[in-house]
Every structure is written in structure tokens, then in C-alpha cells.
Write a protein that holds these residues in place. Structure first.
Motif, PDB file in Angstrom:
ATOM      1  N   ASP A  33       0.787  -1.201   0.064  1.00 30.96           N
ATOM      2  CA  ASP A  33      -0.050  -0.054  -0.014  1.00 30.96           C
ATOM      3  C   ASP A  33       0.901   1.113  -0.008  1.00 30.96           C
ATOM      4  O   ASP A  33       2.121   1.071   0.671  1.00 30.96           O
ATOM      5  CB  ASP A  33      -1.012  -0.013   1.268  1.00 30.96           C
ATOM      6  N   ALA A  38      -6.315   7.852   2.061  1.00 35.51           N
ATOM      7  CA  ALA A  38      -7.116   6.815   2.184  1.00 35.51           C
ATOM      8  C   ALA A  38      -6.675   5.872   2.683  1.00 35.51           C
ATOM      9  O   ALA A  38      -7.310   4.698   3.465  1.00 35.51           O
ATOM     10  CB  ALA A  38      -8.057   6.262   0.907  1.00 35.51           C
ATOM     11  N   SER A  85     -10.630   5.722  -4.767  1.00 34.69           N
ATOM     12  CA  SER A  85     -11.924   4.982  -4.808  1.00 34.69           C
ATOM     13  C   SER A  85     -13.248   5.948  -4.556  1.00 34.69           C
ATOM     14  O   SER A  85     -14.508   5.531  -4.404  1.00 34.69           O
ATOM     15  CB  SER A  85     -12.031   4.051  -3.795  1.00 34.69           C
ATOM     16  N   LYS A 157     -12.230   2.080 -13.388  1.00 36.59           N
ATOM     17  CA  LYS A 157     -12.497   0.878 -13.117  1.00 36.59           C
ATOM     18  C   LYS A 157     -12.732  -0.155 -14.306  1.00 36.59           C
ATOM     19  O   LYS A 157     -12.420  -1.428 -14.358  1.00 36.59           O
ATOM     20  CB  LYS A 157     -13.427   0.583 -11.954  1.00 36.59           C
ATOM     21  N   GLN A 188     -13.986   2.071   7.589  1.00 35.59           N
ATOM     22  CA  GLN A 188     -14.312   2.897   6.297  1.00 35.59           C
ATOM     23  C   GLN A 188     -14.206   4.521   6.346  1.00 35.59           C
ATOM     24  O   GLN A 188     -14.354   5.158   7.474  1.00 35.59           O
ATOM     25  CB  GLN A 188     -15.801   2.767   5.747  1.00 35.59           C
TER      26      GLN A 188
END
Ligand code: NAD
Length: 339
Positions: A33, A38, A85, A157, A188
């Protein structure tokens, strides 16, 4: 089995890391990552000392770094959650979405080709199918529904999905794709609907709802999603797409009202704001294929999942307050020293 989980410091990726470490104590999990805004390394603090877990700070667009990691680790499986995202951010600045979601995915698959792999799994979204009209509750997305995107996010995507299919066919890479509906659950990022509303309601702040709030999403509890991906890795057929849905359609405004009810907050906090550009009306997935082939069904009823989720945000105020204050971004430097 050695599994690289990209984007494992994000929402679904971190839940997947926890799920896999628990379900498969003999697997090694490597989280790759780059820790964008995020990614939150503190989310993974409870597994940092697990001998079967390793965190690597790396950008999936960094070809040299990715190849080096694959050469050293020789993974069996790659599950690609890493992505930009958030639809609203893609409307503000599409470019990073194209770079990470499309180029990044191709770099990972090139590494899979170069070093050999048993499976490359791409985590995609129902948003690649576009939207459905509100007045046709009989219509659902199936795996062969044409791709028909609305936002730069969903277009990036869908582009990645096409590339994944192409690598499968042209290079015989053993690929699978899953397209899931809206996830909810712990960890989240509080820019997404459910955690945003919980956190703002707790602070007695206005609850901004796009347009009339009647846009419908199909909500899937994140752990049910993780189970589905694990099943696809074990028994899914290479080259196939699997839709994963919660059988749980709800209008955004009803979700916000439900959160107000649970937290005993007045609906007067709700404020209708100018609608998102190109806002999709309804998403609804038909998960029959994954049910018939792999025996998967969503197990968590929304009324239970949302209760658990709200309770988690109540019990973990530090986690989201650190995000709002920006402190979470110092966690990597505190753990590993400034670079
Ligand atoms: P998220 O934004 O919470 O996490 C994304 C993670 O990817 C972060 O940890 C971030 O640091 C990392 N990342 C971003 N760019 C990177 C890069 N270039 N290199 C390495 N790491 C990078 O996202 P999420 O909600 O957990 O979604 C995970 C995946 O699931 C995404 O591919 C998303 O498109 C898909 N998806 C999400 C939902 C949902 O409801 N959240 C629904 C359908 C599909």
C-alpha cells in the motif's frame, strides 16, 4: 500460500487482511500500500506483529519496486484492492484515477506474468454497469450486462476490468474479477456516506444528502464481501467475472434517517445539497452466479450490520477523530521514522 493484498491499509483491503489471517493461519499475507490519504496504517496495528503478516509501503505504479517485491517474495496470489475509490474526487481530478486504477493494475499484472502467479484477482465495482431506472425494480446487473459508466472513477475501473480480461486471454494469465455493490462496516474512511453521516451526526453537524436522496444502492457488509473473494480465490474459474451483492437495496435518504434513529438525532440535521454531477440513480446486483457456482450468499442482515457498524464507530472514536485531525498520516513516520 503467499498472498499479496494491495490497498490493504484501506477500508475493504484491511478487513480482507484480518479475514484471511484468521481464516487461513497457514497463509502469508503481504500488504502492499502506498498510504494515500485513504490508507491508514494504524488500522493494521493489531496484525503488525503477526509473523504471517508483512506491510510494504509501495505504489502499484512503481514498476521497478513492484518487480523487486515479486522477485523477493514470489507470491502465489495477488488480490488488487488498491485504487482511488471516491467518485466525488474523480470528478474533481480524474488523472490520478487513470494512473492508479488503470496503469497500476497493468503494472501488477505485468509483474504476475514475469514472475508467474496462480491467480490475479481484480476487485471491481457494480458502478462499471452504469445505473438502472428507479421505476424498474425488476432489472438487475448480471455479469454480461454491458459496461456503461457514468463517472471518471467507474470509467477507470471498467478500463481496468477490460485490461484484466485482455491479460487473461492474450497472456493466459489466470485472472478473476469480482464486481461488488456498496460496502459498509468498520474502518471505512469518513468521506463515504455511512461513516460520514455517523461522524457528523455524533457531532450534531448538518447531514448533507445529494439531491432528493432517493438514489438507491445495494449495501453489502464488508465481511460478507471478504468471504466471497476468498471463495473466488479457492474455487472461482479463471477468466470469469463474479457479481457480489447484498440483496439489500436502500435509498440514501433512508440510510441517513436510520442512522439518525439509532443515534437519537433529529431529522432536522438533514440538509439536501446540490446533486452530484452524473449521479447514478440505482445499482442492483444479481449475485446468482456466485451463489450457484460457489455457494456464497450475503449472511449479514442490514439491520444487524448497520447496528454493528454504528457501534464500531462509537467504540473507535480515536480512529476516525485521528483521520479528521489528519494525525493518522503521521503514523507511518512514527512507526518507521521519517523518510
Ligand atoms: P479505500 O479508498 O478505502 O482504500 C484504497 C487503498 O488503496 C488505500 O489504502 C490507499 O492507500 C491504497 N492505494 C491507493 N492508490 C494506491 C497506489 N497507487 N499504490 C498502492 N496503494 C494505493 O478503498 P475501498 O473502499 O477499500 O475499496 C477497495 C477496492 O474495492 C477498490 O478497488 C474499489 O474500487 C473497490 N470497491 C469498493 C466499494 C466500496 O463500497 N467501498 C464498492 C465496490 C468496489
Amino acid at each position: 500460500m503467499k498472498v499479496i493484498v494491495t490497498g490493504g491499509a484501506g477500508f475493504i483491503g484491511s478487513n480482507f487482511v484480518f479475514y484471511m489471517l484468521k481464516k487461513h493461519p497457514d497463509y502469508e499475507i503481504i500488504c502492499l500500500d502506498s498510504l494515500t490519504y485513504a490508507g491508514n496504517l494504524s488500522t493494521l496495528k493489531d496484525v503488525m506483529d503477526n509473523p504471517n503478516f508483512k506491510f510494504v509501503k509501495l505504489d502499484i505504479r512503481d514498476r521497478e519496486g513492484v518487480y523487486k517485491l515479486f522477485e523477493e517474495e514470489k507470491p502465489d496470489v495477488v488480490v488488487n484492492f488498491a485504487a482511488e475509490s471516491h467518485v466525488d474526487r474523480s470528478i474533481e481530478n480524474p488523472e490520478i484515477f487513470l494512473e492508479t486504477n488503470i496503469i497500476g493494475t497493468s503494472v501488477l499484472m505485468d509483474a504476475c506474468r514475469k514472475y508467474g502467479i496462480k491467480r490475479f484477482h481484480q476487485v471491481s465495482t457494480d458502478e462499471v454497469y452504469g445505473d438502472l431506472p428507479l421505476d424498474r425494480p425488476d432489472l438487475f446487473f448480471h455479469e454480461d450486462t454491458p459496461l456503461h459508466t457514468s463517472s471518471p472513477y467507474s470509467s477507470s475501473k471498467a478500463s481496468a476490468d477490460l485490461l484484466v480480461g485482455a491479460y487473461g486471454r492474450t497472456f493466459n494469465l489466470p485472472v478473476t474479477i469480482s464486481r461488488c455493490s456498496n460496502n459498509y462496516g468498520p474502518y471505512q474512511f469518513p468521506e463515504k456516506l455511512i461513516p460520514l453521516m455517523i461522524q457528523r451526526a455524533l457531532n450534531n453537524e448538518k447531514l448533507p444528502v445529494y439531491g432528493d436522496g432517493k438514489n438507491v444502492r445495494d449495501w453489502l457488509y464488508v465481511e460478507d464481501h471478504c468471504k466471497a473473494i476468498d471463495l473466488i480465490l479457492e474455487n472461482g474459474r479463471p477468466g470469469e467475472v463474479y457479481n457480489i451483492g447484498g440483496h439489500n437495496e436502500m435509498a440514501n435518504i433512508d440510510i441517513v434517517k436510520l442512522i439518525c434513529d439509532y443515534l437519537d438525532k433529529p431529522y432536522s440535521l438533514i440538509e439536501h445539497v446540490t446533486d452530484r454531477k452524473g449521479h447514478d440513480r440505482r445499482y442492483a446486483i444479481d449475485p446468482e452466479k456466485i451463489h450457484n457456482e460457489l455457494g456464497w450468499l450475503p449472511e449479514t442482515m442490514f439491520k444487524d450490520g448497520i447496528k454493528k457498524t454504528i457501534q464500531w464507530y462509537l467504540d473507535n472514536k480515536d480512529w476516525w477523530e485521528n483521520i479528521i485531525s489528519g494525525d493518522y498520516q503521521n503514523y507511518y513516520d512514527e512507526m518507521y521514522g521519517k523518510k
